[in-house]
Scaffold this motif. Structure first.
Motif: not given
Length: 194
Positions: A114, A124, A142
Motif C-alpha cells: 500500500e 493503510d 507500506r
C-alpha cells in the motif's frame, strides 16, 4: 458533472455478488469490508507513479511462477455475511491464477503493498494491515511518501505465525532487499524521484 448512482445491496449488507455486479469503470475506488461498501477517491498522480514504478521493479525480479499487478481485487474473506474484498496498490500472486478472472484468492497472494496518501493514512497504517494479517497474507509493505512522512521509506512486515500479526522486518530508504517466495533487491531512488 454526472451523479454517481450505485445499485443498492440485495439485503442489509453487501454480498460478494452485489460487489461483483458493480461496473468496473466507477470514478472512485471501492472495497468490500465486512459487508460494507467503502468508497475512496482516486489517488493522486504521484501515488500512482510510485505504485507503478515499484510494481515494475518487483515484476522485473519475479520469476515466472509469480505475477505482479496494481489495483486488482483480492478476496480476503468469503464470509457470507461479512465478505472482505480489497484492491491493494500492488499485489504479488501466483501465476496459476487466471488473469481474466477476479478476484484473486488470498491463498495465491505472497505480498501486498500500500502506498500511503494523506487521505489514506489510517487505512493503510492500521485497518488494512489488520485485514491482510487476518487473511494470512505473508508479506505486507507500506510505502510512506514525502507527502505522508518526513522521508520516503518502505516499511516491510512479515506475518508471525505464532501471533497471526505482522512483525516489522525493516525500514528501507535507499534500497529494499527481501526474500519473498523469491529474492529481490530494488534501488528506491528511481521509484521515488519525480
Amino acid at each position: 458533472m454526472h451523479a454517481l448512482t450505485l445499485p443498492l445491496p440485495s439485503g442489509e449488507t453487501w454480498t460478494r455478488a452485489d460487489y461483483e455486479a458493480l461496473p468496473e469503470d466507477l470514478p472512485a475506488r471501492v472495497s468490500l469490508i465486512h459487508g460494507e461498501l467503502v468508497v475512496s477517491p482516486r489517488p493522486r498522480p504521484i501515488h500512482q507513479r510510485i505504485a507503478r514504478r515499484l510494481a515494475t521493479r518487483i515484476e522485473d525480479a519475479a520469476p515466472d511462477a509469480w505475477q505482479v499487478d496494481t489495483d486488482v481485487d483480492v478476496l480476503l474473506s468469503d464470509d457470507e455475511m461479512e465478505p472482505v474484498e480489497i484492491a491493494p496498490d500492488i499485489v504479488v500472486y501466483s501465476a496459476e491464477h487466471d488473469i481474466y478472472e477476479r478476484p484473486i484468492p488470498v491463498e495465491m497472494v505472497a505480498l501486498v503493498v500500500e502506498v500511503v496518501s494523506p487521505s489514506t493514512k489510517r487505512k493503510d497504517r492500521r485497518i488494512q494491515p489488520t485485514l491482510y494479517a487476518e487473511a494470512q497474507v505473508r508479506h505486507y509493505w507500506r510505502v510512506e511518501t514525502d507527502q505522508t512522512a518526513p522521508a520516503f521509506a518502505i516499511y516491510s512486515y512479515e506475518l508471525d505465525d505464532a501471533t497471526g500479526a505482522y512483525v516489522a522486518t525493516g525500514v528501507h530508504h535507499e534500497r529494499i532487499t527481501a526474500t519473498l517466495p523469491f529474492d529481490l533487491e530494488i534501488e528506491l531512488k528511481a521509484v521515488r524521484e519525480r
